[in-house]
Design an enzyme around this catalytic site. Structure first.
Site, PDB file in Angstrom:
ATOM      1  N   ARG A 107      -8.368  -4.637   3.034  1.00 59.06           N
ATOM      2  CA  ARG A 107      -7.183  -5.561   2.835  1.00 59.06           C
ATOM      3  C   ARG A 107      -6.309  -5.619   4.068  1.00 59.06           C
ATOM      4  O   ARG A 107      -5.840  -4.632   4.435  1.00 59.06           O
ATOM      5  CB  ARG A 107      -6.343  -5.315   1.562  1.00 59.06           C
ATOM      6  CG  ARG A 107      -5.359  -6.464   1.060  1.00 59.06           C
ATOM      7  CD  ARG A 107      -4.956  -6.111  -0.402  1.00 59.06           C
ATOM      8  NE  ARG A 107      -3.989  -4.810  -0.133  1.00 59.06           N
ATOM      9  CZ  ARG A 107      -2.895  -4.655  -1.034  1.00 59.06           C
ATOM     10  NH1 ARG A 107      -2.706  -5.382  -1.988  1.00 59.06           N
ATOM     11  NH2 ARG A 107      -2.201  -3.650  -0.927  1.00 59.06           N
ATOM     12  N   THR A 111      -1.743  -9.916   6.228  1.00 57.99           N
ATOM     13  CA  THR A 111      -1.851 -11.078   5.602  1.00 57.99           C
ATOM     14  C   THR A 111      -2.303 -10.709   4.271  1.00 57.99           C
ATOM     15  O   THR A 111      -2.228 -11.693   3.304  1.00 57.99           O
ATOM     16  CB  THR A 111      -3.222 -11.822   6.326  1.00 57.99           C
ATOM     17  OG1 THR A 111      -4.269 -11.143   6.173  1.00 57.99           O
ATOM     18  CG2 THR A 111      -2.943 -12.378   7.761  1.00 57.99           C
ATOM     19  N   ASP A 203      -2.382   4.334  -2.838  1.00 60.08           N
ATOM     20  CA  ASP A 203      -3.525   4.050  -1.935  1.00 60.08           C
ATOM     21  C   ASP A 203      -4.903   4.636  -2.626  1.00 60.08           C
ATOM     22  O   ASP A 203      -4.859   5.896  -2.064  1.00 60.08           O
ATOM     23  CB  ASP A 203      -3.373   4.079  -0.799  1.00 60.08           C
ATOM     24  CG  ASP A 203      -4.356   3.501   0.214  1.00 60.08           C
ATOM     25  OD1 ASP A 203      -5.609   3.574  -0.301  1.00 60.08           O
ATOM     26  OD2 ASP A 203      -4.124   2.446   0.847  1.00 60.08           O
ATOM     27  N   ASP A 206      -7.017   6.301   0.320  1.00 58.55           N
ATOM     28  CA  ASP A 206      -6.606   7.384   0.754  1.00 58.55           C
ATOM     29  C   ASP A 206      -6.514   8.787  -0.185  1.00 58.55           C
ATOM     30  O   ASP A 206      -6.745   9.857   0.204  1.00 58.55           O
ATOM     31  CB  ASP A 206      -4.949   6.998   1.262  1.00 58.55           C
ATOM     32  CG  ASP A 206      -4.772   6.290   2.692  1.00 58.55           C
ATOM     33  OD1 ASP A 206      -5.915   6.017   3.198  1.00 58.55           O
ATOM     34  OD2 ASP A 206      -3.845   5.658   2.606  1.00 58.55           O
TER      35      ASP A 206
HETATM   36  C1  PRP Z   1      -7.794  -1.202  -1.859  1.00 54.63           C
HETATM   37  C2  PRP Z   1      -8.625  -1.287  -3.171  1.00 54.63           C
HETATM   38  C3  PRP Z   1      -8.939  -2.457  -3.226  1.00 54.63           C
HETATM   39  C4  PRP Z   1      -7.890  -3.458  -2.638  1.00 54.63           C
HETATM   40  C5  PRP Z   1      -7.189  -3.904  -3.910  1.00 54.63           C
HETATM   41  O1  PRP Z   1      -8.666  -1.317  -0.664  1.00 54.63           O
HETATM   42  O2  PRP Z   1      -9.584  -0.241  -3.249  1.00 54.63           O
HETATM   43  O3  PRP Z   1     -10.174  -2.903  -2.669  1.00 54.63           O
HETATM   44  O4  PRP Z   1      -7.268  -2.588  -1.879  1.00 54.63           O
HETATM   45  O5  PRP Z   1      -5.974  -4.979  -3.541  1.00 54.63           O
HETATM   46  P1  PRP Z   1      -6.244  -6.548  -3.502  1.00 54.63           P
HETATM   47  O6  PRP Z   1      -6.593  -6.631  -5.018  1.00 54.63           O
HETATM   48  O7  PRP Z   1      -4.725  -7.138  -3.307  1.00 54.63           O
HETATM   49  O8  PRP Z   1      -7.249  -7.240  -3.034  1.00 54.63           O
HETATM   50  P2  PRP Z   1      -8.169  -1.305   0.680  1.00 54.63           P
HETATM   51  O9  PRP Z   1      -8.075  -2.423   1.283  1.00 54.63           O
HETATM   52  O10 PRP Z   1      -6.918  -0.512   0.816  1.00 54.63           O
HETATM   53  O11 PRP Z   1      -9.442  -0.821   1.474  1.00 54.63           O
HETATM   54  P3  PRP Z   1      -9.996   1.087   1.093  1.00 54.63           P
HETATM   55  O12 PRP Z   1     -10.626   0.918  -0.189  1.00 54.63           O
HETATM   56  O13 PRP Z   1     -10.888   1.047   2.418  1.00 54.63           O
HETATM   57  O14 PRP Z   1      -8.972   1.758   1.223  1.00 54.63           O
HETATM   58  N1  URA Z   2      -4.857  -0.868  -3.135  1.00 58.04           N
HETATM   59  C1  URA Z   2      -4.474   0.415  -3.547  1.00 58.04           C
HETATM   60  O1  URA Z   2      -5.325   1.244  -3.195  1.00 58.04           O
HETATM   61  N2  URA Z   2      -3.599   0.595  -4.242  1.00 58.04           N
HETATM   62  C2  URA Z   2      -2.736  -0.339  -4.886  1.00 58.04           C
HETATM   63  O2  URA Z   2      -1.693  -0.224  -5.461  1.00 58.04           O
HETATM   64  C3  URA Z   2      -3.042  -1.847  -4.398  1.00 58.04           C
HETATM   65  C4  URA Z   2      -4.253  -1.852  -3.401  1.00 58.04           C
END
Ligand code: PRP
Ligand code: URA
Length: 212
Positions: A107, A111, A203, A206
């Site tokens: 994400r 944006t 997160d 993380d």
């Molecule tokens: C997180 C999570 C989802 C997304 C959810 O991933 O694992 O994929 O955010 O958010 P949304 O519903 O607003 O799209 P992130 O983009 O942080 O990537 P990561 O899994 O690599 O940490």
């Molecule tokens: N992605 C995450 O990992 N946590 C949140 O709360 C939202 C998006």
């Protein structure tokens, strides 16, 4: 829960709630987080697979021949990288023959739109039961994009599984993909101004990988 969230299934079980409390706790370390997340994923499989088709086979018990039911559909798991990977092992424990495809999305922090960086699906995915996995359904942008890719590749019988869902993400998925059932362990209150789920668990990527 609003009654018009027709495709949303919140899996209510004391074991899941108990383990989710550990995941929400900021004091839980990476190892504890990964372990509890996979355990919850295993527990969710029972509900997610409730409607899988079966066929009759003949089995010889030590006493006589009988008819038994076995699952009659291939299963493809599609974790959304990275955080979706954190639930795959738990699901594979109960469905070791499932294939695993991958979609890499992150994400964009400014944006909040999903950006694709990887995609690899098994060749027979279109005919299989597809379970898309991501612990967090926040704005719904990542899940909606992943489901679009899978449909473009011929996927039809699809479910979406997460750990924590926010109202905005559920509304987005129901609007974009009204045909896809959503399974979650928790339906949380709202998003903060950075689109993190409240109360949430932070997160997920993380916390799984210790990259905070
Ligand atoms: C997180 C999570 C989802 C997304 C959810 O991933 O694992 O994929 O955010 O958010 P949304 O519903 O607003 O799209 P992130 O983009 O942080 O990537 P990561 O899994 O690599 O940490
Ligand atoms: N992605 C995450 O990992 N946590 C949140 O709360 C939202 C998006």
């Amino acid at each position: 829960m609003p009654t018009n969230f027709s495709t949303l299934n919140v899996i209510n079980h004391p074991l899941i709630k108990h383990k989710l409390a550990t995941l929400r706790d900021k004091k839980t370390d990476t190892l504890g987080f990964r372990s509890r997340l996979n355990e919850i994923a295993s527990l969710m499989v029972y509900e997610i697979t409730r409607d899988l088709p079966t066929r009759i086979i003949t089995v010889e018990t030590p006493l006589e021949i009988t008819e038994c039911e076995v699952i009659n559909k291939a299963i493809t798991l599609v974790p959304i990288l990275r955080a979706g990977l954190g639930m795959v092992e738990g699901i594979l424990q109960l469905m070791p023959n499932a294939r695993v495809g991958h979609i890499g999305l992150y994400r964009d922090e400014d944006t909040l739109e999903p950006v694709e960086y990887y995609k690899k699906f098994p060749a027979d995915m279109p005919d299989s039961k597809i379970i898309v996995i991501d612990p967090m359904l926040a704005t719904g942008g990542s899940a909606a994009a992943a489901l679009n890719f899978i449909k473009q590749c011929g996927g039809r019988d699809i479910s979406f599984v997460c750990l924590v869902a926010a109202p905005m993400g559920v509304k987005r998925l129901i609007a974009d993909h009204p045909d896809i059932p959503i399974y979650t362990a928790a339906f949380d209150r709202e998003l903060n101004k950075f689109a993190y789920i409240l109360p949430g668990l932070g997160d997920a990527g993380d916390r799984i990988y210790g990259t905070e």
